[in-house]
Design a protein around this motif. Structure first.
Motif, PDB file in Angstrom:
ATOM      1  N   SER A 226       0.816  -1.210   0.000  1.00  0.00           N
ATOM      2  CA  SER A 226       0.000   0.000   0.000  1.00  0.00           C
ATOM      3  C   SER A 226       0.853   1.265   0.000  1.00  0.00           C
ATOM      4  O   SER A 226       0.327   2.366  -0.160  1.00  0.00           O
TER       5      SER A 226
ATOM      6  N   VAL B  83      -4.632   0.561  -2.758  1.00  0.00           N
ATOM      7  CA  VAL B  83      -5.215  -0.630  -2.137  1.00  0.00           C
ATOM      8  C   VAL B  83      -6.535  -0.264  -1.471  1.00  0.00           C
ATOM      9  O   VAL B  83      -6.637   0.774  -0.801  1.00  0.00           O
TER      10      VAL B  83
ATOM     11  N   PHE C 205      -5.509  -4.979  -4.653  1.00  0.00           N
ATOM     12  CA  PHE C 205      -4.352  -4.198  -5.067  1.00  0.00           C
ATOM     13  C   PHE C 205      -4.476  -3.906  -6.569  1.00  0.00           C
ATOM     14  O   PHE C 205      -3.922  -4.619  -7.404  1.00  0.00           O
TER      15      PHE C 205
END
Length: 437
Positions: free
Chosen positions: A274, A279, A303
């Motif tokens: 992230s 994300v 993701f």
């Protein structure tokens, strides 16, 4: 039972009536037109269905082409994390292993991810195994992608309240149909319901690690069965979640609220986090207040199109745990203890050092290396012509046609030496040493 229905059509008789009226002798007789026949409809025959053979409906029975037989012995066990059940017509077989010594048996093993779900033997990709040595219905081995011995089949394995049950129905290529129902009590069966699902590829979580420092906790999860955190780079996949210590409270949070979430796919060399990827999703982490190594984790993350689902409840290993290796030399399969180690700085003090190792049978091993290589990092024979290992009369180096690596580092009064020629020699030593100057 085959049921055939025949419908017979009725045929109507036609009557011809003649006119009985006066007419001239030379007038032809005009018969009345025949009565119109009703249209005949073809008989309708229902489509014939294939004969349905009886299947096993009673516990611990099996049916071959409609004939029912009984299992005399059934046992359940774990093989690693897999749930296994085996049954044999032989009576009073004492345990699981003994069933495999019988002439006839049926064996089913599944990944815990398949527990409680009926699955198709022809298409299922999660791990399972089916073996049958039952007379007239033998199957050498069925597994995902290896089902050439059957044309169709279904299976279901359940485990509730200490009782394991399995039902299976399959049609062999020979046309023989085998169905079976097996069950046995086994309160000690272990079911791993922790999952790691990356882009729909679902596997059990086999290992978890935890690390806590500077007010942050990181949980690492992987489908690989490893013992030490330093091995995580050789796994297929791993994932990690980093949260503040105060967030290990079981509250479901947006991934935006936590420090970081990410995963590594070592097979494809893909690594996402992230920190550098958009994300979305949620995370829940709970640390047991009475056992700081016990964690419960749930996460559903995306993701940028790569999905990751995690579910874990169990013990996590500290990332600080290090493998305790034995200080030994192994040459041609023979293991020897190390009785003495010296670091010789006199051979070429401006360029090379030598580590001198003496084994328990007084064999001398000399590892020569450039000064810069005493850094605790692995260096290969191909990196320097001065990197050599001499064991008695044998010399291992690039010049003698060997591949190999050497790692040497010192800290305080301890030296660590690890080396191999990837063939018949390896050494590990960590301990005190003498210096020759």
């Amino acid at each position: 039972m085959k049921i055939v229905t025949r419908i017979y059509a009725a045929v109507a008789a036609c009557l011809i009536a003649m006119l009985s009226c006066d007419r001239p002798d030379d007038s032809p007789v005009q018969p009345s037109p025949p009565a119109e026949k009703p249209e005949e409809k073809p008989s309708e025959k229902p489509e014939e269905k294939p004969e349905e053979k009886p299947v096993a409906t009673k516990d611990n029975t099996y049916v071959i082409d409609g004939t029912e037989y009984a299992f005399g012995s059934v046992a359940v066990t774990n093989f690693g994390e897999y749930l296994c059940i085996a049954a044999s017509p032989a009576e009073n077989v004492e345990n699981f292993d003994a069933i495999f010594e019988q002439d006839e048996y049926l064996y089913v093993a599944i990944s815990p991810l398949l527990k409680g779900a009926e699955f198709d033997l022809m298409t299922e990709q999660t791990l399972f195994t089916v073996i049958s040595t039952i007379g007239g219905a033998a199957v050498e081995s069925l597994a995902p992608g290896a089902v050439t011995e059957i044309s169709e089949g279904k299976c279901m394995f359940t485990y509730e309240d200490g009782k394991a049950s399995a039902s299976i129905l399959m049609k062999l290529d020979s046309g023989v149909e085998l169905s079976a129902k097996m069950s046995a009590e086994e309160p000690a069966l272990v079911v791993n319901e922790n999952i790691f699902a990356l882009n729909g590829d679902t596997k059990p979580v086999r290992t978890a690690f935890h690390e806590s420092k500077e007010g942050m906790t990181t949980i690492y999860l992987t489908p690989a069965g490893i013992s030490y955190f330093e091995e995580i780079d050789i796994t297929t996949y791993y994932a990690y979640i980093t949260v503040e210590d105060s967030q290990c409270n079981g509250r479901t949070m947006s991934v935006k609220e936590i420090e970081c979430a990410g995963y590594g796919d070592n097979l494809k060399g893909i690594y996402k986090s992230s920190y550098d990827t958009e994300v979305t999703g949620t995370v829940n982490v709970l640390r047991d207040p009475e056992d700081p190594s016990h964690y419960t984790v749930a996460a559903a993350l995306d993701f940028e199109g790569n999905t990751l689902e995690l579910r874990f409840d169990g013990k996590a290993i500290s990332t600080e745990l290090k493998e305790e290796k034995e200080s030994v030399v192994i040459y041609d399969g023979k293991k020897q203890k190390i009785q003495d180690v010296s670091l010789d700085k006199t051979s070429n003090p401006e360029f090379t050092y030598s580590a001198i190792i003496l084994t328990e049978d007084d064999t001398e091993i000399r590892i020569k290396f450039p000064l810069a290589y005493i850094d605790g990092v692995a260096h290969g024979f191909s990196q320097s012509p001065y990197l050599t290992i001499t064991y008695g009369e044998d010399v291992f180096s690039k010049a003698t046609g060997y591949s190999g690596t050497v790692t040497i580092g010192t800290e305080g009064g301890t030296i660590t030496i690890e080396a191999t020629n990837y063939k018949n020699f390896e050494i590990f030593y960590q301990g005190p040493y003498k210096t020759i100057e």
